[in-house]
Design a protein around this motif. Structure first.
Motif, PDB file in Angstrom:
ATOM      1  N   ASN A 248       0.813  -1.204   0.000  1.00  0.00           N
ATOM      2  CA  ASN A 248       0.000   0.000   0.000  1.00  0.00           C
ATOM      3  C   ASN A 248       0.855   1.267   0.000  1.00  0.00           C
ATOM      4  O   ASN A 248       0.468   2.291  -0.574  1.00  0.00           O
ATOM      5  CB  ASN A 248      -0.938   0.006   1.211  1.00  0.00           C
ATOM      6  CG  ASN A 248      -2.043  -1.029   1.098  1.00  0.00           C
ATOM      7  OD1 ASN A 248      -2.352  -1.517   0.014  1.00  0.00           O
ATOM      8  ND2 ASN A 248      -2.656  -1.376   2.225  1.00  0.00           N
ATOM      9  N   ALA A 249       2.012   1.205   0.660  1.00  0.00           N
ATOM     10  CA  ALA A 249       2.903   2.374   0.670  1.00  0.00           C
ATOM     11  C   ALA A 249       3.425   2.668  -0.726  1.00  0.00           C
ATOM     12  O   ALA A 249       3.437   3.833  -1.167  1.00  0.00           O
ATOM     13  CB  ALA A 249       4.063   2.135   1.636  1.00  0.00           C
ATOM     14  N   ILE A 250       3.861   1.639  -1.438  1.00  0.00           N
ATOM     15  CA  ILE A 250       4.383   1.848  -2.789  1.00  0.00           C
ATOM     16  C   ILE A 250       3.277   2.358  -3.712  1.00  0.00           C
ATOM     17  O   ILE A 250       3.507   3.256  -4.545  1.00  0.00           O
ATOM     18  CB  ILE A 250       5.010   0.553  -3.329  1.00  0.00           C
ATOM     19  CG1 ILE A 250       6.224   0.159  -2.478  1.00  0.00           C
ATOM     20  CG2 ILE A 250       5.422   0.722  -4.788  1.00  0.00           C
ATOM     21  CD1 ILE A 250       7.312   1.209  -2.387  1.00  0.00           C
ATOM     22  N   LEU A 251       2.069   1.816  -3.591  1.00  0.00           N
ATOM     23  CA  LEU A 251       0.950   2.320  -4.382  1.00  0.00           C
ATOM     24  C   LEU A 251       0.675   3.788  -4.077  1.00  0.00           C
ATOM     25  O   LEU A 251       0.461   4.604  -4.987  1.00  0.00           O
ATOM     26  CB  LEU A 251      -0.312   1.500  -4.095  1.00  0.00           C
ATOM     27  CG  LEU A 251      -0.424   0.112  -4.721  1.00  0.00           C
ATOM     28  CD1 LEU A 251      -1.711  -0.559  -4.252  1.00  0.00           C
ATOM     29  CD2 LEU A 251      -0.403   0.185  -6.245  1.00  0.00           C
ATOM     30  N   SER A 252       0.710   4.151  -2.801  1.00  0.00           N
ATOM     31  CA  SER A 252       0.415   5.531  -2.403  1.00  0.00           C
ATOM     32  C   SER A 252       1.495   6.484  -2.888  1.00  0.00           C
ATOM     33  O   SER A 252       1.194   7.586  -3.374  1.00  0.00           O
ATOM     34  CB  SER A 252       0.269   5.607  -0.879  1.00  0.00           C
ATOM     35  OG  SER A 252      -0.795   4.790  -0.426  1.00  0.00           O
ATOM     36  N   PHE A 253       2.755   6.084  -2.749  1.00  0.00           N
ATOM     37  CA  PHE A 253       3.852   6.927  -3.239  1.00  0.00           C
ATOM     38  C   PHE A 253       3.799   7.071  -4.758  1.00  0.00           C
ATOM     39  O   PHE A 253       4.133   8.122  -5.306  1.00  0.00           O
ATOM     40  CB  PHE A 253       5.204   6.334  -2.821  1.00  0.00           C
ATOM     41  CG  PHE A 253       5.535   6.514  -1.367  1.00  0.00           C
ATOM     42  CD1 PHE A 253       5.065   7.603  -0.660  1.00  0.00           C
ATOM     43  CD2 PHE A 253       6.336   5.594  -0.714  1.00  0.00           C
ATOM     44  CE1 PHE A 253       5.375   7.784   0.682  1.00  0.00           C
ATOM     45  CE2 PHE A 253       6.656   5.754   0.625  1.00  0.00           C
ATOM     46  CZ  PHE A 253       6.179   6.852   1.332  1.00  0.00           C
ATOM     47  N   ASP A 254       3.385   6.001  -5.440  1.00  0.00           N
ATOM     48  CA  ASP A 254       3.294   6.071  -6.899  1.00  0.00           C
ATOM     49  C   ASP A 254       2.194   7.054  -7.324  1.00  0.00           C
ATOM     50  O   ASP A 254       2.352   7.780  -8.305  1.00  0.00           O
ATOM     51  CB  ASP A 254       2.990   4.678  -7.461  1.00  0.00           C
ATOM     52  CG  ASP A 254       3.063   4.622  -8.981  1.00  0.00           C
ATOM     53  OD1 ASP A 254       4.188   4.651  -9.520  1.00  0.00           O
ATOM     54  OD2 ASP A 254       1.997   4.551  -9.619  1.00  0.00           O
ATOM     55  N   GLU A 255       1.095   7.064  -6.569  1.00  0.00           N
ATOM     56  CA  GLU A 255       0.009   7.991  -6.869  1.00  0.00           C
ATOM     57  C   GLU A 255       0.368   9.422  -6.493  1.00  0.00           C
ATOM     58  O   GLU A 255      -0.169  10.372  -7.074  1.00  0.00           O
ATOM     59  CB  GLU A 255      -1.257   7.578  -6.112  1.00  0.00           C
ATOM     60  CG  GLU A 255      -1.880   6.278  -6.592  1.00  0.00           C
ATOM     61  CD  GLU A 255      -3.060   5.864  -5.732  1.00  0.00           C
ATOM     62  OE1 GLU A 255      -3.426   6.643  -4.810  1.00  0.00           O
ATOM     63  OE2 GLU A 255      -3.610   4.777  -5.961  1.00  0.00           O
ATOM     64  N   CYS A 256       1.252   9.580  -5.532  1.00  0.00           N
ATOM     65  CA  CYS A 256       1.612  10.911  -5.030  1.00  0.00           C
ATOM     66  C   CYS A 256       3.131  11.057  -5.040  1.00  0.00           C
ATOM     67  O   CYS A 256       3.786  10.956  -3.996  1.00  0.00           O
ATOM     68  CB  CYS A 256       1.062  11.090  -3.616  1.00  0.00           C
ATOM     69  SG  CYS A 256       1.238  12.752  -2.963  1.00  0.00           S
ATOM     70  N   PRO A 257       3.724  11.306  -6.213  1.00  0.00           N
ATOM     71  CA  PRO A 257       5.187  11.394  -6.319  1.00  0.00           C
ATOM     72  C   PRO A 257       5.787  12.469  -5.415  1.00  0.00           C
ATOM     73  O   PRO A 257       6.936  12.331  -4.970  1.00  0.00           O
ATOM     74  CB  PRO A 257       5.411  11.717  -7.794  1.00  0.00           C
ATOM     75  CG  PRO A 257       4.179  11.249  -8.491  1.00  0.00           C
ATOM     76  CD  PRO A 257       3.060  11.457  -7.519  1.00  0.00           C
ATOM     77  N   ASP A 258       5.051  13.524  -5.142  1.00  0.00           N
ATOM     78  CA  ASP A 258       5.573  14.576  -4.273  1.00  0.00           C
ATOM     79  C   ASP A 258       5.840  14.042  -2.867  1.00  0.00           C
ATOM     80  O   ASP A 258       6.804  14.454  -2.212  1.00  0.00           O
ATOM     81  CB  ASP A 258       4.590  15.745  -4.192  1.00  0.00           C
ATOM     82  CG  ASP A 258       4.515  16.538  -5.487  1.00  0.00           C
ATOM     83  OD1 ASP A 258       5.404  16.335  -6.353  1.00  0.00           O
ATOM     84  OD2 ASP A 258       3.583  17.350  -5.640  1.00  0.00           O
TER      85      ASP A 258
END
Length: 400
Positions: A248-258
């Motif tokens: 879930n962390a990788i998915l979230s970071f991918d959705e929010c590159p900032d």
């Protein structure tokens, strides 16, 4: 980022919950024959009163031998005073101090798993890291062979990856269906764990299983049936939350590159980012309780004997508590999420899950200058009505 159609999406679940919330923070569901509790303070209230909201759901299910064996030591489904006594047996193994001592081993396992990819530029994050890391750690704590982790994954997938969950179905019908599906898995698990426990009785070690064998409750030793539930709960729950959180962390970071860029620039933001992942993509979206008396929750009266579902995923997006709740924001000044529950049933493995996520993500962010979800391969998601997680997560890696 294509997603397979094996299960409904998280967006589907959240939309359904918000539609329910239009009717209030506590809503009766005629079809499911239960009460949905959606608001953050209301969910906290339910979880804080185990005497009123019982975790013992045995009356909702027909008797089934394999489930009954496992239930003997499954303190998640127990009420006080038995819950307090059994949970106390393992609580010392998961204190922050004890868990912190595992950090070097977690880092060693993480590095070894990433080294094993032989510099591949595309990997399945779940297969290569998010699943094996926490399984190796918890299996070592329990004295269980880590080489058997494909077996443990098969169990977890069967218990938490059913595509047939119907939100319109009554909870009792859903549980009966789940028992029919999971019965053979529970039998397999009980048989495996019984063999492990009996082997440990003949050759005690320093692992947690050996400690449980020698422990006493009210002056009596635990029998094999009680230890099966203990060890099985710790083995499954001890890895699946970390697996979910890493994916879930990788998915979230991918959705929010900032957000990913901010954490790379300031690693001190990582613990807060993990808490936001837990809020934003809550691994276990709901719990179930049974009322022991008439009770008022919020402004709603719930009768005795009612099935209550406190929705952690909804509570964690309550706009009364979280500003812009549908936004992934790692800079939240206050994040009182309920992903690990609340009260006496607060997740006993929370310190370990947090540490594993922090160590693994820190090593990955240091090792790779870019981690992106593969744009041309499907992400395989679990059914979010059971668990918010992914089974397969292909990512592209660019080393520093």
């Amino acid at each position: 980022m294509p997603v397979t159609d094996k299960a409904p999406s998280l967006a589907d679940l959240l939309a359904w919950l918000e539609q329910l919330r239009d009717s209030g923070q506590v809503v009766h569901d005629d079809k499911q024959q239960c009460w949905h509790v959606l608001g953050h303070p209301e969910v906290r209230e339910v979880l804080a009163e185990p005497g009123t909201f019982s975790s013992d759901l045995s009356n909702l299910m027909p008797p089934q031998e394999d489930f009954a064996v496992f239930a003997q030591g499954n303190f998640v489904r127990m009420d006080p005073p038995r819950h307090r006594k059994l949970r106390g047996l393992v609580s010392q193994a998961f204190t922050p101090r004890v868990v912190a001592a595992l950090e070097p081993r977690i880092a060693e396992v993480t590095t070894g798993l990433l080294d094993a990819t032989d510099g591949a530029t595309r990997v399945d994050l779940i297969e290569q890291l998010a699943y094996p890391l926490p399984v190796i750690v918890i299996a070592e704590l329990l004295g269980i062979p880590t080489s058997d982790r494909p077996v443990f994954r098969r169990w977890a997938d069967a218990l938490f990856d059913r595509a047939d969950v119907d939100p319109e179905q009554s909870l009792q019908d859903a549980r009966s269906q789940a028992m029919a599906t999971a019965g053979p898995v529970m039998r397999d698990m009980n048989t495996y764990l019984l063999g492990h426990i009996r082997a440990r009785r003949h050759h005690l070690g320093t692992d947690l299983t050996s400690e449980l064998i020698q422990a006493e409750v009210d002056g009596e030793r635990l029998d094999d049936g009680e230890i099966i539930g203990f060890v099985g709960l710790l083995l499954i729950a001890g890895h699946i939350t970390t697996t979910a959180t890493l994916g879930n962390a990788i998915l979230s970071f991918d959705e929010c590159p900032d957000a990913a860029a901010a954490v790379r620039a300031d690693p001190g933001l990582l613990p807060g980012a993990i808490e936001e992942v837990l809020r934003y993509r809550t691994p276990f979206p709901r719990l179930v309780r049974l009322t022991t008396r008439d009770v008022r929750v919020g402004d709603v009266e719930i009768p005795a004997g009612a099935v209550v579902q406190p929705w952690l995923a909804a509570a964690n997006r309550d706009a009364r508590v979280f500003a812009r709740p549908d936004r992934f924001d790692i800079h939240r000044a206050r994040n009182p999420h309920l992903a690990f529950g609340q009260g006496i049933h607060f997740c006993i493995g929370a310190p370990l899950a947090r540490l594993e996520a922090r160590v693994a993500l820190s090593i990955m962010l240091q090792r790779y200058r870019d981690i992106t979800v593969a744009p041309d391969e499907p992400v395989e998601v679990r059914n979010p009505w059971l668990m918010v997680s992914v089974n397969r997560l292909p990512v592209d890696l660019r080393a520093r």
